[in-house]
Motif scaffolding. Structure first.
Motif, mmCIF file in Angstrom:
data_model
loop_
_atom_site.group_PDB
_atom_site.id
_atom_site.type_symbol
_atom_site.label_atom_id
_atom_site.label_comp_id
_atom_site.label_asym_id
_atom_site.label_seq_id
_atom_site.Cartn_x
_atom_site.Cartn_y
_atom_site.Cartn_z
ATOM 1 N N VAL A 111 14.666 -21.717 27.087
ATOM 2 C CA VAL A 111 13.749 -21.730 28.226
ATOM 3 C C VAL A 111 12.408 -22.342 27.835
ATOM 4 O O VAL A 111 11.812 -23.093 28.591
ATOM 5 C CB VAL A 111 13.538 -20.307 28.780
ATOM 6 C CG1 VAL A 111 12.442 -20.299 29.826
ATOM 7 C CG2 VAL A 111 14.813 -19.790 29.383
ATOM 8 N N ARG A 134 10.281 -23.448 32.485
ATOM 9 C CA ARG A 134 10.660 -22.315 33.309
ATOM 10 C C ARG A 134 11.133 -22.792 34.660
ATOM 11 O O ARG A 134 10.497 -23.580 35.319
ATOM 12 C CB ARG A 134 9.466 -21.374 33.459
ATOM 13 C CG ARG A 134 9.045 -20.763 32.153
ATOM 14 C CD ARG A 134 7.710 -20.083 32.288
ATOM 15 N NE ARG A 134 7.756 -19.068 33.329
ATOM 16 C CZ ARG A 134 6.737 -18.310 33.680
ATOM 17 N NH1 ARG A 134 5.588 -18.483 33.080
ATOM 18 N NH2 ARG A 134 6.835 -17.406 34.609
ATOM 19 N N ILE A 166 16.830 -21.522 33.390
ATOM 20 C CA ILE A 166 17.199 -20.176 32.952
ATOM 21 C C ILE A 166 18.707 -20.018 32.959
ATOM 22 O O ILE A 166 19.301 -19.443 32.039
ATOM 23 C CB ILE A 166 16.552 -19.130 33.877
ATOM 24 C CG1 ILE A 166 15.047 -19.192 33.736
ATOM 25 C CG2 ILE A 166 17.044 -17.739 33.544
ATOM 26 C CD1 ILE A 166 14.330 -18.348 34.743
ATOM 27 N N ALA A 200 19.082 -12.473 32.623
ATOM 28 C CA ALA A 200 18.107 -13.090 33.522
ATOM 29 C C ALA A 200 16.932 -12.148 33.732
ATOM 30 O O ALA A 200 15.775 -12.558 33.705
ATOM 31 C CB ALA A 200 18.762 -13.425 34.872
ATOM 32 N N LEU A 242 14.717 -12.129 30.619
ATOM 33 C CA LEU A 242 13.836 -13.291 30.551
ATOM 34 C C LEU A 242 12.669 -13.137 31.508
ATOM 35 O O LEU A 242 11.521 -13.430 31.181
ATOM 36 C CB LEU A 242 14.610 -14.574 30.866
ATOM 37 C CG LEU A 242 15.562 -15.045 29.764
ATOM 38 C CD1 LEU A 242 16.376 -16.227 30.236
ATOM 39 C CD2 LEU A 242 14.779 -15.403 28.518
ATOM 40 N N GLY A 291 10.441 -15.987 33.421
ATOM 41 C CA GLY A 291 11.180 -16.211 34.649
ATOM 42 C C GLY A 291 10.656 -17.418 35.401
ATOM 43 O O GLY A 291 9.895 -18.216 34.855
#
Lengths: 296, 595, 335
Positions: free
Chosen positions: A149, A154, A159, A229, A232, A238
């Motif tokens: 990432v 981002r 992602i 997810a 992150l 994110g």
């Protein structure tokens, strides 16, 4: 060689169908699979029909409505920006589930492709691919995803790719193992004995039977993808726009909410736990249903 | 059943351990004292227990971050100062709790008036550095010369020196520093600098042992002074250990030239999130922390902790840099060396900045509803900022006379944008940065403030791209201060009460060029600031700054947003912490009362 | 046996080389540049050039890689750009913290997981089994950071019986660092209160980190025990009338443990890397957070060498797991 192959193909093709019907029937009897299926179905519906389920825009907030407790106007209350929490959970399902599905699809495709190559060709192709898989598995997963990432930037797709990368080695190994064990199966030997070779063998006979464990693993991978997810998002990696409703990002505000409005910390967390549980239950139920040992 | 035996054994073990460690009763049983919230004077500390300080004990304190560098000359933020000013000392300093009164520290006495160009400092006798070497005039000279001659690579970190002394090299504000006697230092300036004495009270101007500077090769880029754990200061605490991102451990300096500290050890830990800091206090991992989240003020007092409030002496602003995109592009067109910023280049995509148009900047200012931010983000304890000076500043009124406040008007902003040629199909697109992993006195919730302001801008018709970076140098702090960002948040806690510390530091031209952070090139601004800076008559000074401020706000070089109150929280064992509105605070006076 | 170990150790080399290559290329692709990271200021072309030269960043990629490898051969893993300290030193300073945390988590997972797994296997189909299955699935489904935050909030703040963060109470104890294992160091210093305190600090993070391994170990144990219970030799033993206690320990347990041992190996690797989140929430000074910070700060050497060290440990643990197979079941032959 076409005529005999068609005949044999017809006979052999019965097996996968038989397998599936049987599995399905057993799944229907398994409480785990049913509950899991219901939960997953619920979230999928929520994600699809999100705009109809709430009148609030999850990304817009009225500062004057900051930190309202759950009430008739806002069933789950509002956060510091004045955004409706329930709307953010509902729309968050789209993002979180979307990322999970995308990452698993990519991971499975790429992983299965390489795994099939390794399992089918064996030899040095196999050795190289498996060493690469070993290398990837040696690196702590979350760090790898963080690195990806940070490299790609981002964004939702980035992602998904980062998480997909974590899945690739797992599916490669899985498919390779499936292929290797299936090669020795009776019906494969039978097919071969009548001359079915190469790509036909792979596509029409080996793959359909390898798909079972693949689907099970994919379902379980969906579960971990949702968690990854969220992780992150929690670590601040994110989607870049902070107004985006994503469960992990919402969870990273938990610290602050615990002191002022504890309920705000729970909702995103419970959403994550429920959806992950659903995938796990479903995957587990499917695995039991497809388990050849239990079929006998 | 064997399994249950296992489980019950484990459970008992856990319970035993939990109970074992229970020491003192939870804080909610103690007296609980509140600091007076009046604004007439800095809040005095409350000592509920015995009145007499006793020596001993360890204080664990949580700040938002640790020091950006262990080299004081290369730091510029309050968290770094918090750690370093316990170890290093300047010649003179602000009196405890004051933002305008001066006291001698390493210098016993001094001579020099605002109109002078020569200052003489008489050093205290018998002061030694932590490594045993003596403090003398030569050491002071070495320190000042060192900063003046910083190589280019280091200059960017030495923000304060560069800003105050008009750059580096032999032609800056300081013409010479001489050790006229064993304990006498004479500093000659190029021209009168009325706030010079205030400026050198700051931590970057601390005096470091020349022996340490030498052994760590402190003048070179490869030097290790910024990272090595060394003992080179004169302060009440000595650096014992430093683990980045984890803790700074200081121990009492037994040979301190003044009354030694009471604490045996002081451990400063970084906890970036203010709510997490409160949880650390509640969980008894720390005994105190700074920058309480305004929405937690009630919780702090309800649970029996002490809340020490500081007068607001800070301002949050929105930095607007029309020249950012050009600056970044210029970095990349240099040959083959890769000091480029392709990451920023990609974000800008080669487009021209809409912020170069004054109307667009005015639209930004009009789009922001400052009042609405005070409730959610400052817990109601703060005020919208029309000028850069906090309301508690003695100069606030004088400067406000020259500035016309902007009123919140989203529609008006929209009209301005249309007038400038931006529509829904062709919107004004700006990139808006905010810092992560930090809270500052003026910015209790960077991400939250960012989101709220972004929405206000979007309501006025802008398209805003969110960007963020970690608060550090390099990182957000460096990029922002060097003008790489379209638009960013920053703020300022005053170092001393004078408009020059606010407007002057930020907008002063450096050897002909406008300050990099804002790229604010306005006709007559350079002269206005210079006039104001050198004006020694109070009334005239106020007017001169009003004029300069007027120019700055008219051109919307930045948008001041809010002034925020800040506070520290302590448990009931910590006594005699003295807050200062500028944040320049010492742990020397702190002691721990009995458990 | 010896040959087996040797072969596996030799296999280690290409794997680790692969890891270094992968990481090396990877971090070169990261945005940002250590030269501007160190420089700060209006990084003039000359200045940046000088720093890049000093760091060897201007040389072609393959040269840089060879340089790194030769450093490895000399056991020099480079130093952090930001702290100027040897990567190895920084790693060794922090690794024991992660080890302690991992050990606590594994202890929690094993002491609860194996017995529960055996229990549910023997009571297969009962309500206990279903409850166990559901619980274990829930355990797998809870994200570590959520669990950690809830544990912390519940047991350190709402009902303050356990510490909320850190490895030991810095307020009360000043333990000199010898091994950097807090419990050991406290014992070495004779501070028994400190040992207890360190153990208390391990409870919440250990539970948080160990919940998922607990669930997995429980399930694997269950599945494995079920398999073994159906094996002929167990039935024979039972038929012969051996009391179930003896059947448990000698036959069932030993063979059922095989897959469990594999999982432990896998989990250890996961734990070492996955401790990032737990370390962040509980303010634990271990390697997970250290490497994460390095990634964010573009500290090349730390990322490269740090990940390499972690990978090395992971691979070694797996090797140990494979070796222990032989002791657990002499029927397994290695070619």
């Amino acid at each position: 060689m076409t005529a005999p192959a068609v005949t044999v193909g017809a006979t052999v093709d019965e097996r996968p169908v038989g397998l599936w019907t049987d599995a399905f029937r057993r799944m229907r009897r398994s409480p785990a699979a049913i509950i899991g299926g219901v939960i997953v179905g619920f979230f999928v519906l929520v994600a699809i029909f999100a705009p109809f389920l709430t009148s609030f825009d999850p990304a817009r907030g009225n500062l004057a409505d900051s930190y309202l407790p759950p009430g008739p106007d806002h069933w789950m209350g509002t956060n510091i920006q004045g955004q409706d929490v329930m709307a953010r959970i509902i729309f968050g399902s789209r993002l979180t589930l979307g990322i999970a599905v995308l990452s698993v699809v990519i991971g499975v495709s790429v992983g299965a492709f390489f795994g099939a190559l390794a399992g089918y060709f064996r030899g040095w192709v196999d050795a190289v691919i498996m060493r690469a898989v070993d290398v990837m598995l040696s690196i702590p997963g979350l760090l790898f995803a963080i690195g990806v990432v940070t490299w790609l930037g981002r964004g939702v797709v980035q992602i998904a790719i980062a998480i997909a990368v974590l899945n690739v080695p797992i599916f490669a190994r899985l498919l390779r193992a499936s292929l290797l064990s299936l090669r020795e199966a009776d019906y494969v030997t039978a097919a071969r004995s009548v001359g079915v070779r190469g790509p036909t063998l792979l596509v029409r006979h080996l793959l359909p039977n390898a798909i079972g464990p693949l689907i099970v693993q994919a379902t379980l991978a969906l579960a971990t993808a949702v968690v990854d997810a969220a992780a992150l998002g929690f670590l601040g990696l994110g989607p870049p726009d902070p107004a985006t409703p994503e469960w992990g990002m919402m969870l990273s505000d938990t610290y602050r909410y615990l002191n002022n409005a504890a309920y705000l910390a729970f909702f995103p967390g419970i959403a994550i736990v429920l959806s992950v549980l659903g995938f796990n239950l479903l995957g587990d139920g499917m695995r039991e249903a497809l388990d050849p040992k239990l079929r006998r | 059943m064997r399994t249950w035996r296992w489980v019950s054994v484990l459970a008992m073990l856990v319970l035993v351990l939990a109970a074992c460690g229970q020491q003192a009763a939870s804080p909610s049983e103690s007296e609980g004292s509140e600091a007076p919230a009046d604004s007439a004077e800095p809040a005095p500390s409350e000592s509920e227990g015995t009145g007499e300080p006793v020596a001993g004990g360890t204080l664990v304190f949580a700040g938002a971050r640790l020091a950006a560098s262990l080299d004081p000359a290369r730091t510029s933020d309050g968290e770094s100062f918090r750690v370093l000013q316990q170890i290093y000392e300047p010649l003179i300093d602000l009196a405890p709790g004051s933002s305008s009164e001066l006291v001698g520290v390493l210098a016993e006495s001094w001579e020099g008036e605002p109109e002078d160009t020569t200052y003489v400092f008489n050093l205290r006798e018998g002061v030694t550095f932590h490594d045993g070497t003596p403090l003398n005039a030569e050491a002071v000279k070495i320190n000042f010369d060192r900063m003046q001659n910083f190589v280019e690579e280091i200059q960017g970190d030495a923000y304060y020196y560069g800003q105050f002394m008009d750059g580096f090299g032999p032609d800056n504000l300081i013409t010479s520093v001489e050790a006229t006697d064993e304990l006498t230092v004479t500093i000659n300036l190029r021209e009168p600098a009325p706030t010079f004495l205030y400026q050198i009270t700051l931590t970057p101007f601390s005096i470091v042992s020349p022996a340490i500077l030498e052994s760590t090769n402190a003048d070179s880029v490869d030097g290790t002074f910024g990272t090595d754990v060394v003992q080179g200061g004169t302060g009440p605490f000595v650096l014992e250990d430093y683990v980045p991102e984890d803790n700074a451990t200081l121990v009492r300096n037994e040979d301190y030239w003044d009354t030694p500290a009471y604490l045996d050890r002081l451990i400063i830990r970084p906890i970036a999130d203010p709510a997490a800091r409160l949880q650390a206090l509640q969980g008894e991992s720390v005994q105190g922390f700074d920058l309480v989240n305004p929405s937690d003020y009630e919780t702090v007092t309800d649970e029996g902790f002490s809340l020490l409030e500081r007068l607001s002496f800070n301002t949050l602003y929105l930095g607007i840099t029309p020249t950012a995109r050009e600056t970044v592009a210029a970095l990349t067109t240099d040959d083959d060396t890769e000091n480029d910023r392709t990451d920023l280049e990609e974000i800008y995509g080669g487009e021209e900045s809409p912020l170069q148009d004054l109307a667009v900047r005015q639209a930004v200012a009009m789009a922001i509803d400052k009042e609405a931010l005070i409730g959610p983000f400052y817990g109601g304890r703060g005020a919208a900022a029309d000028t850069f000076l906090p309301e508690t500043s003695a100069w606030a009124e004088a400067v406000a006379a020259g500035v016309e406040p902007t009123t919140f008007d989203a529609d008006g902003a929209r009209d301005l944008l249309e007038g400038a040629g931006f529509t829904d199909e062709n919107p004004a697109t700006i990139n808006f940065w905010f810092p992560t992993e930090v809270t500052r006195p003026y910015m209790p919730d960077p991400a939250g403030l960012h989101q709220a302001i972004k929405q206000m801008l979007e309501d006025a018709g802008f398209v805003v791209n969110s960007q963020s970076d970690i608060w550090d140098s390099p990182g957000y702090l460096f990029d922002g201060q060097n003008g790489y960002y379209d638009m960013h948040f920053l703020g300022w806690t005053g170092d001393y009460d004078d408009p020059e510390n606010f407007y002057g530091v930020h907008f002063g031209y450096s050897q002909g060029e406008p300050a990099a952070q804002f790229g604010c090139a306005v006709d007559g601004l350079d002269d206005a600031i210079n006039t104001a800076t050198s004006e020694t008559d109070e009334a005239a000074r106020g007017e001169a700054w009003a004029t300069a401020a007027g120019l700055i706000h008219e051109n919307v070089c930045f948008v001041t947003i809010a002034h925020g109150d800040t506070a520290l929280a302590f448990d009931d064992t910590v006594q005699d912490y003295e807050p200062n509105p500028t944040g320049s605070e010492s742990f020397r006076t702190v002691w721990l009362s009995g458990e | 046996m010896g040959k087996f170990i040797l072969r596996r150790l030799l296999l280690l080399i290409p794997i680790l080389l692969g890891v270094t290559l992968l990481i090396f290329l990877f971090i070169r692709l990261l945005p940002g540049d250590p030269a501007s990271a160190i420089l700060g200021e209006r990084a003039t072309p000359e200045a940046t050039e000088r720093v890049r030269n000093a760091l060897g960043l201007d040389r072609p990629l393959h040269e840089q890689y060879l340089e790194y490898l030769s450093g490895l051969a000399r056991l020099d893993l480079g130093s952090s750009f930001l702290t100027n300290r040897d990567v190895v030193d920084d790693f060794l300073q922090r690794f024991p913290a992660t080890v302690e945390l991992t050990a606590a988590a594994l202890l929690f997972a094993l002491t609860l997981g194996i017995p529960l797994g055996m229990l549910t296997a023997k009571r297969r189909g009962s309500w206990m089994d279903s409850a166990g299955t559901v619980l274990s699935l829930v355990g797998i489904s809870i994200p570590i950071f959520f669990l950690g935050l809830m544990l912390k909030w519940l047991f350190a703040i709402e009902v303050p019986i356990l510490p909320d963060s850190g490895r030991i109470s810095l307020i009360d104890y000043n333990i000199p660092r010898v091994t950097n294992l807090m419990t050991v160091d406290a014992a070495l210093a004779g501070e028994w209160g400190g040992v207890v305190d360190a153990l208390r600090h391990l409870i919440l993070p250990g539970i948080a980190l160990g919940t998922i391994p607990l669930a997995i170990i429980m399930r694997i144990t269950r599945a494995s025990v079920i398999d073994v219970l159906n094996e002929d030799y167990v039935r024979t033993a039972n038929a012969k009338g051996l009391p179930s206690v003896i059947v448990d320990s000698r036959h069932v347990l030993r063979n059922a443990l095989l897959p469990v041992v594999t999982v432990i190996g896998l989990q250890t690797g996961l734990l070492l890397g996955g401790a990032i989140l737990t370390e962040t929430i509980f303010g634990w000074g271990g390697v997970g957070k250290w490497i994460y910070d390095a990634v964010v700060n573009n500290d090349y050497q730390v990322i490269q060498s740090g990940v390499l060290l972690l990978a090395l440990i992971f691979v070694l643990v797996n090797l140990a797991v494979d070796v222990s197979y032989a002791f657990l079941n002499p029927r397994i032959r290695y070619s």
